[in-house]
Design a protein around this motif. Structure first.
Motif, PDB file in Angstrom:
ATOM      1  N   LEU A  81     -22.371  15.731  21.056  1.00 33.66           N
ATOM      2  CA  LEU A  81     -21.991  16.197  22.517  1.00 33.66           C
ATOM      3  C   LEU A  81     -20.710  17.070  22.148  1.00 33.66           C
ATOM      4  CD1 LEU A  81     -22.263  15.787  25.681  1.00 33.66           C
ATOM      5  CD2 LEU A  81     -20.324  13.933  25.249  1.00 33.66           C
ATOM      6  N   THR A  82     -20.792  18.426  22.929  1.00 35.30           N
ATOM      7  CA  THR A  82     -19.564  19.187  22.927  1.00 35.30           C
ATOM      8  C   THR A  82     -19.306  19.540  24.311  1.00 35.30           C
ATOM      9  OG1 THR A  82     -20.301  20.282  21.087  1.00 35.30           O
ATOM     10  CG2 THR A  82     -18.972  21.320  22.046  1.00 35.30           C
ATOM     11  N   LEU A  83     -17.878  19.282  24.821  1.00 33.83           N
ATOM     12  CA  LEU A  83     -17.407  19.581  25.859  1.00 33.83           C
ATOM     13  C   LEU A  83     -16.520  20.916  25.921  1.00 33.83           C
ATOM     14  CD1 LEU A  83     -16.722  15.966  27.139  1.00 33.83           C
ATOM     15  CD2 LEU A  83     -18.769  17.316  27.491  1.00 33.83           C
ATOM     16  N   TYR A  94     -12.051  22.901  23.223  1.00 32.93           N
ATOM     17  CA  TYR A  94     -13.333  22.080  22.654  1.00 32.93           C
ATOM     18  C   TYR A  94     -13.086  20.745  22.424  1.00 32.93           C
ATOM     19  CZ  TYR A  94     -16.222  26.456  22.902  1.00 32.93           C
ATOM     20  OH  TYR A  94     -16.886  27.466  23.485  1.00 32.93           O
ATOM     21  N   ILE A  95     -14.058  19.745  22.891  1.00 31.28           N
ATOM     22  CA  ILE A  95     -14.111  18.244  22.399  1.00 31.28           C
ATOM     23  C   ILE A  95     -15.457  18.283  21.740  1.00 31.28           C
ATOM     24  CG2 ILE A  95     -13.923  16.035  22.835  1.00 31.28           C
ATOM     25  CD1 ILE A  95     -12.608  16.686  25.414  1.00 31.28           C
ATOM     26  N   HIS A  96     -15.498  17.929  20.514  1.00 31.58           N
ATOM     27  CA  HIS A  96     -16.865  17.578  19.839  1.00 31.58           C
ATOM     28  C   HIS A  96     -16.868  16.133  19.194  1.00 31.58           C
ATOM     29  CE1 HIS A  96     -17.360  22.043  19.048  1.00 31.58           C
ATOM     30  NE2 HIS A  96     -16.034  22.290  18.774  1.00 31.58           N
ATOM     31  N   VAL A 131     -21.312   7.356  27.820  1.00 29.63           N
ATOM     32  CA  VAL A 131     -21.047   7.996  26.494  1.00 29.63           C
ATOM     33  C   VAL A 131     -20.127   6.981  25.599  1.00 29.63           C
ATOM     34  CG1 VAL A 131     -19.989   9.999  25.015  1.00 29.63           C
ATOM     35  CG2 VAL A 131     -21.303  10.182  27.007  1.00 29.63           C
ATOM     36  N   GLU A 132     -20.392   6.542  24.448  1.00 28.69           N
ATOM     37  CA  GLU A 132     -19.440   5.741  23.704  1.00 28.69           C
ATOM     38  C   GLU A 132     -19.371   6.660  22.252  1.00 28.69           C
ATOM     39  OE1 GLU A 132     -18.830   1.474  21.743  1.00 28.69           O
ATOM     40  OE2 GLU A 132     -20.433   1.711  23.023  1.00 28.69           O
ATOM     41  N   SER A 133     -18.120   6.880  21.888  1.00 30.95           N
ATOM     42  CA  SER A 133     -17.777   7.730  20.969  1.00 30.95           C
ATOM     43  C   SER A 133     -17.693   6.802  19.567  1.00 30.95           C
ATOM     44  CB  SER A 133     -16.359   8.370  20.998  1.00 30.95           C
ATOM     45  OG  SER A 133     -15.278   7.618  20.692  1.00 30.95           O
ATOM     46  N   SER A 134     -17.856   7.529  18.464  1.00 35.58           N
ATOM     47  CA  SER A 134     -17.740   6.750  17.239  1.00 35.58           C
ATOM     48  C   SER A 134     -16.392   6.583  17.158  1.00 35.58           C
ATOM     49  CB  SER A 134     -18.419   7.605  15.971  1.00 35.58           C
ATOM     50  OG  SER A 134     -17.468   8.852  16.119  1.00 35.58           O
ATOM     51  N   MET A 135     -15.911   6.263  15.777  1.00 33.63           N
ATOM     52  CA  MET A 135     -14.409   5.518  15.576  1.00 33.63           C
ATOM     53  C   MET A 135     -13.613   6.586  15.660  1.00 33.63           C
ATOM     54  SD  MET A 135     -12.866   2.935  12.726  1.00 33.63           S
ATOM     55  CE  MET A 135     -13.149   4.273  11.480  1.00 33.63           C
ATOM     56  N   VAL A 153     -14.056  20.327  33.570  1.00 39.53           N
ATOM     57  CA  VAL A 153     -14.806  19.963  32.270  1.00 39.53           C
ATOM     58  C   VAL A 153     -16.324  20.350  32.469  1.00 39.53           C
ATOM     59  CG1 VAL A 153     -15.456  17.907  30.945  1.00 39.53           C
ATOM     60  CG2 VAL A 153     -13.498  17.777  32.366  1.00 39.53           C
ATOM     61  N   ASN A 154     -16.651  21.090  31.426  1.00 42.35           N
ATOM     62  CA  ASN A 154     -17.985  21.527  31.137  1.00 42.35           C
ATOM     63  C   ASN A 154     -18.644  21.232  29.979  1.00 42.35           C
ATOM     64  OD1 ASN A 154     -18.172  23.947  33.201  1.00 42.35           O
ATOM     65  ND2 ASN A 154     -15.965  24.031  32.081  1.00 42.35           N
ATOM     66  N   ILE A 155     -20.056  20.935  30.004  1.00 46.10           N
ATOM     67  CA  ILE A 155     -20.877  20.441  28.874  1.00 46.10           C
ATOM     68  C   ILE A 155     -21.465  21.641  28.414  1.00 46.10           C
ATOM     69  CG2 ILE A 155     -22.738  19.708  30.151  1.00 46.10           C
ATOM     70  CD1 ILE A 155     -23.568  17.408  28.220  1.00 46.10           C
ATOM     71  N   VAL A 156     -21.476  21.723  27.129  1.00 47.71           N
ATOM     72  CA  VAL A 156     -22.003  22.776  26.338  1.00 47.71           C
ATOM     73  C   VAL A 156     -23.803  22.439  26.065  1.00 47.71           C
ATOM     74  CG1 VAL A 156     -22.023  24.403  24.244  1.00 47.71           C
ATOM     75  CG2 VAL A 156     -19.970  23.401  25.385  1.00 47.71           C
ATOM     76  N   GLU A 157     -24.615  23.008  26.711  1.00 49.08           N
ATOM     77  CA  GLU A 157     -25.673  22.575  26.541  1.00 49.08           C
ATOM     78  C   GLU A 157     -26.549  23.519  25.488  1.00 49.08           C
ATOM     79  OE1 GLU A 157     -27.175  22.895  30.581  1.00 49.08           O
ATOM     80  OE2 GLU A 157     -27.220  20.863  30.867  1.00 49.08           O
TER      81      GLU A 157
END
Length: 215
Positions: A81-83, A94-96, A131-135, A153-157
């Motif tokens: 998921l990229t925001l 960006y949040i990866h 959504v649940e992230s990894s560690m 906040v936008n999602i990169v599709e």
């Protein structure tokens, strides 16, 4: 303000022919804050590898600007998921995330029948995503939790298209303990009546180089 910041980048890279990564320091231009209060750096791992000058694979790098420093880790894994988020400095960031996403379709619409034909109206149906992230490290979890509070906040599709989303819930209980397994959980919906893009467009259509596939 009104100071000159010394800038440099510390890189951990694995060079061709070597079995152990080693640190390399790259000197950056000094930053003069006399006439500005906001400094923006555009960072690219490929550009940093080019500046190192030897063939290598960049593993991580730390950007230093005066007394401030930020570390980035480089991986070949594609994020789930990229925001794209507007941060507190009014800059896009960006949040990866490597994460698990569950979707739930909430059907909310009315039906009407006219001349034997039934149709829908007042359709408010929408997907909600859990959504649940990894560690994550303590710093990553704290930073991401703050970014998700942004109004933008936008999602990169697929294909790089941006779609505005609304964060409907955040569960962020993080700890700075050495053995902590921090992660963040949040829910989101598309801000407009929107269903996810699932089409994976083919290559070589208006691409460079152009292949005369359709001649």
């Amino acid at each position: 303000p009104d100071v000159t910041l010394q800038g440099y980048t510390e890189c951990l890279a694995l060079f061709d022919g070597e079995s152990t990564p080693r640190m390399v320091r790259i000197e950056d231009a000094k930053v003069d804050t006399k006439n500005t209060t906001l400094i923006r750096d555009i960072l690219s791992p490929i550009a940093i590898e080019t500046r190192i000058g030897s063939k290598c694979r960049l593993l991580q790098f730390t950007v230093h600007r005066g007394f401030l420093a930020k570390t980035f880790y480089v991986t070949n894994r594609t994020p789930n998921l990229t925001l794209l988020v507007r941060n507190e400095f009014n800059c896009d960031e960006y949040i990866h995330l490597t994460c698990v996403t569950k979707s739930k379709l909430d059907l909310d619409r009315s039906t009407a029948t006219s001349l034997g034909v039934t149709t829908f109206y007042d359709d408010k149906s929408a997907y909600e995503y859990d959504v649940e992230s990894s560690m994550l490290t303590f710093e990553e979890a704290k930073h991401f939790s703050q970014l998700l509070l942004s109004r933008y906040v936008n999602i990169v599709e697929i294909g790089g298209a941006l779609a505005p989303i609304t964060i409907t819930d955040i569960n962020s209980e993080i700890s700075d303990a050495d053995n902590a397994t921090n992660s963040i959980k949040f829910k989101y919906k598309y801000s407009s009546h929107h269903f996810p893009i699932t089409i994976d467009y083919g290559n070589n259509i208006f691409d460079d180089p152009f292949y005369r596939t359709f001649d």
